[in-house]
Write a protein that holds these residues in place. Structure first.
Motif, mmCIF file in Angstrom:
data_model
loop_
_atom_site.group_PDB
_atom_site.id
_atom_site.type_symbol
_atom_site.label_atom_id
_atom_site.label_comp_id
_atom_site.label_asym_id
_atom_site.label_seq_id
_atom_site.Cartn_x
_atom_site.Cartn_y
_atom_site.Cartn_z
ATOM 1 N N HIS A 15 0.821 -1.223 -0.142
ATOM 2 C CA HIS A 15 0.144 -0.032 0.053
ATOM 3 C C HIS A 15 0.932 1.414 0.008
ATOM 4 O O HIS A 15 0.311 2.239 -0.312
ATOM 5 N N ALA A 16 2.158 1.118 0.351
ATOM 6 C CA ALA A 16 2.785 2.367 0.389
ATOM 7 C C ALA A 16 3.345 2.662 -1.078
ATOM 8 O O ALA A 16 3.608 3.983 -1.503
ATOM 9 N N ALA A 17 3.462 1.813 -1.863
ATOM 10 C CA ALA A 17 3.442 1.988 -3.496
ATOM 11 C C ALA A 17 2.361 2.512 -4.006
ATOM 12 O O ALA A 17 2.526 3.640 -4.524
ATOM 13 N N GLY A 77 3.243 13.518 -6.192
ATOM 14 C CA GLY A 77 4.395 13.494 -5.368
ATOM 15 C C GLY A 77 5.584 14.025 -6.016
ATOM 16 O O GLY A 77 6.292 15.070 -5.572
ATOM 17 N N THR A 78 6.100 13.253 -7.059
ATOM 18 C CA THR A 78 7.490 13.645 -7.703
ATOM 19 C C THR A 78 7.290 15.021 -8.280
ATOM 20 O O THR A 78 8.425 15.850 -8.145
ATOM 21 N N GLU A 79 6.216 15.653 -8.844
ATOM 22 C CA GLU A 79 6.312 16.902 -9.482
ATOM 23 C C GLU A 79 6.286 17.903 -8.186
ATOM 24 O O GLU A 79 6.800 18.948 -8.311
ATOM 25 N N HIS A 110 13.525 9.440 -4.123
ATOM 26 C CA HIS A 110 14.319 9.793 -5.311
ATOM 27 C C HIS A 110 13.829 11.186 -5.934
ATOM 28 O O HIS A 110 14.558 11.768 -6.698
ATOM 29 N N ALA A 111 12.533 11.133 -5.829
ATOM 30 C CA ALA A 111 11.865 12.406 -6.244
ATOM 31 C C ALA A 111 12.311 13.825 -5.598
ATOM 32 O O ALA A 111 12.680 14.960 -6.233
ATOM 33 N N VAL A 112 12.970 13.816 -4.550
ATOM 34 C CA VAL A 112 13.878 14.735 -3.818
ATOM 35 C C VAL A 112 15.400 14.650 -4.173
ATOM 36 O O VAL A 112 15.834 15.655 -4.597
ATOM 37 N N ALA A 214 -2.219 12.163 -4.114
ATOM 38 C CA ALA A 214 -3.438 11.485 -3.512
ATOM 39 C C ALA A 214 -3.404 9.913 -3.510
ATOM 40 O O ALA A 214 -4.138 9.360 -2.842
ATOM 41 N N HIS A 215 -2.602 9.157 -4.511
ATOM 42 C CA HIS A 215 -2.750 7.998 -4.614
ATOM 43 C C HIS A 215 -2.049 7.054 -3.395
ATOM 44 O O HIS A 215 -2.313 5.763 -3.096
ATOM 45 N N LYS A 216 -1.377 7.872 -2.392
ATOM 46 C CA LYS A 216 -1.327 7.298 -1.283
ATOM 47 C C LYS A 216 -2.076 7.447 -0.070
ATOM 48 O O LYS A 216 -1.829 6.706 0.788
HETATM 49 N N1 PLP Z 1 7.886 10.794 -1.961
HETATM 50 C C1 PLP Z 1 7.938 9.763 -1.359
HETATM 51 C C2 PLP Z 1 8.105 9.615 0.102
HETATM 52 C C3 PLP Z 1 7.195 8.798 -2.013
HETATM 53 O O1 PLP Z 1 6.680 7.656 -1.270
HETATM 54 C C4 PLP Z 1 6.641 8.844 -3.306
HETATM 55 C C5 PLP Z 1 6.059 7.593 -3.882
HETATM 56 O O2 PLP Z 1 6.406 6.729 -3.676
HETATM 57 C C6 PLP Z 1 7.003 10.045 -3.808
HETATM 58 C C7 PLP Z 1 7.651 11.059 -3.153
HETATM 59 C C8 PLP Z 1 6.501 10.328 -5.379
HETATM 60 O O3 PLP Z 1 5.040 10.335 -5.145
HETATM 61 P P1 PLP Z 1 4.096 10.103 -6.733
HETATM 62 O O4 PLP Z 1 4.260 8.875 -6.793
HETATM 63 O O5 PLP Z 1 3.037 10.894 -6.556
HETATM 64 O O6 PLP Z 1 4.946 10.830 -8.018
#
Ligand code: PLP
Length: 405
Positions: A15-17, A77-79, A110-112, A214-216
């Motif tokens: 679910h964390a994915a 989240g990535t954006e 990795h988004a950060v 939102a998908h989390k």
């Molecule tokens: N930050 C964290 C801590 C995440 O767990 C995730 C997704 O796994 C993201 C950012 C990226 O979010 P998104 O999937 O909405 O791009």
């Protein structure tokens, strides 16, 4: 198993994915998807869509304890993380070219991390890494000393609210206070945390931002937000000037309505769901300890999100375990990233000081709002045989052919 769960998995423990969409979020998505107007159009259809967006923005702001005008919708989240890291860096450097140093924790998503590394490679940024301990928490004493030494070159500081691999909650309230003292913008990745934690504003300082997705929390994939407080990041995209000129692009009415419904339902059910999921996590860890007494729960002594359980299985490879579990219908995730077929231990676990061989055998079992005891029991029933095969494969140095899809 409920209808909204994965049709193929007997037990979905990832679910964390991404977690299942909540009923209210699905209803809001289908209701708003038939609205025709672009929320930027001036005719009545456009105004109807605009009303849906603004009511959703108010609802999300209310749940997060912020002002509606501070919520900037993004694609996820990535954006939101990229907008904060790059946008706040650009804003800082534009105001003072000497402010080119980013302080960022070693355990970020990795988004950060990759946004910071891009700034180093392309924009002349300098990075200093905030270390983390074996308890999974970033070292606030290191940060306090670093800021006291000289904060005049620092463009921003970034520390996540809760880690996506270990679930360990970070001391973001103290970090936000320190950043406020030195007048440094603070970015907090709240993507994993907002579903679970009842104090929505722990991350806030006079100059700060929060990424959500939102998908989390039971909403759809493809929508999130950067919540800003006293900061204006430079935009990543240029175009129609939507979202206070910070994020151009046609505003996604139906996704936003669905995200708002998901967060509303999450917050309304939190006092029941969090203890229920915490109990399920305890059942999971107790079950694993019985069938694999040598296993180690990562970050066990720290405050953790209710649903995330990171467990190391010494003498096993995580990718082998993952495939073997998948072949019997149990979906989970490895704490390692597999690049070009070569499994590498997770940067988070290594940064915490988890020994490499232990990190290589670590799996994440993450529970969500609709997880059931039967999900946990399916894992525990499958584990002994899976562990036996994975250990044998590891001793023989062979890769497991699990027949997984
Ligand atoms: N930050 C964290 C801590 C995440 O767990 C995730 C997704 O796994 C993201 C950012 C990226 O979010 P998104 O999937 O909405 O791009």
């Amino acid at each position: 198993m409920t209808d909204s769960k994965s049709a193929s998995a007997v037990a979905y423990l990832d679910h964390a994915a991404t977690t299942a969409m909540r009923p209210a979020a699905l209803a809001a998505l289908t209701e708003s998807a038939v609205e025709l107007g672009n929320p930027s159009s001036l005719h009545s259809a456009g105004r109807r869509s605009r009303r849906i967006v603004e009511e959703s923005r108010e609802s999300i702001a209310d749940r997060l304890g912020v002002r509606p005008s501070d919520v900037v919708f993004t694609s996820g989240g990535t954006e939101a993380d990229n907008l904060a890291i790059k946008g706040l860096f650009w804003a800082a450097v534009a105001a003072d070219p000497d402010r080119n140093t980013v302080l960022v924790s070693t355990i970020e998503h990795h988004a950060v991390l990759d946004a910071v590394e891009w700034l180093v490679d392309h924009e002349g940024a300098r990075v200093e890494w905030i270390p983390a301990g074996i308890n999974g928490q970033v070292d606030v004493d290191w940060l306090a000393e670093r800021l006291a030494r000289d904060a005049s070159h620092i463009a921003l500081c970034a520390v996540m609210w809760a880690n996506n691999e270990t679930g360990v909650v970070q001391p973001v309230e103290s970090i936000a206070a320190m950043c406020e003292e030195y007048e440094i913008p603070f970015h907090c990745d709240g993507v994993q945390a907002v579903a679970w934690l009842p104090e929505p504003a722990r991350w806030r300082s006079r100059k700060s931002s929060l990424a959500i997705s939102a998908h989390k929390f039971g909403g759809p994939v493809g929508v999130g937000a950067l919540v800003v407080n006293g900061v204006t990041p430079h935009p990543l995209f240029h175009g129609g000037g939507q979202e206070i000129d910070v994020r151009s692009g046609t505003v996604a009415t139906a996704l936003i309505a669905s995200a708002a419904a998901a967060l509303h339902e999450t917050a309304s059910n939190r006092s029941i769901e969090v203890p229920r999921v915490r109990e399920l996590s305890q059942r999971l860890r107790a079950g694993i300890a019985t069938v694999a007494p040598e296993s180690v729960v990562v970050g066990e002594a720290s405050e953790r999100l209710a649903g995330i359980n990171s467990v190391a299985f010494p003498g096993c490879q995580a990718d082998a375990l993952l495939m073997l579990l998948d072949s019997v219908g149990v979906a989970c995730s490895a704490g390692s990233a597999c690049t070009a077929g070569v499994p590498r231990p997770s940067h988070v676990l290594l940064a915490m000081g988890v020994p490499s061989d232990q990190a290589q055998g670590t799996l994440r079992f993450s529970l969500g709002w609709n997880s059931q005891p039967s999900d946990v029991d399916a894992l525990i029933a499958a584990l002994p045989a899976v562990l036996e095969r994975a250990r044998r494969a590891n001793r023989g140095g062979s890769r497991v052919a699990a027949g997984a899809s």
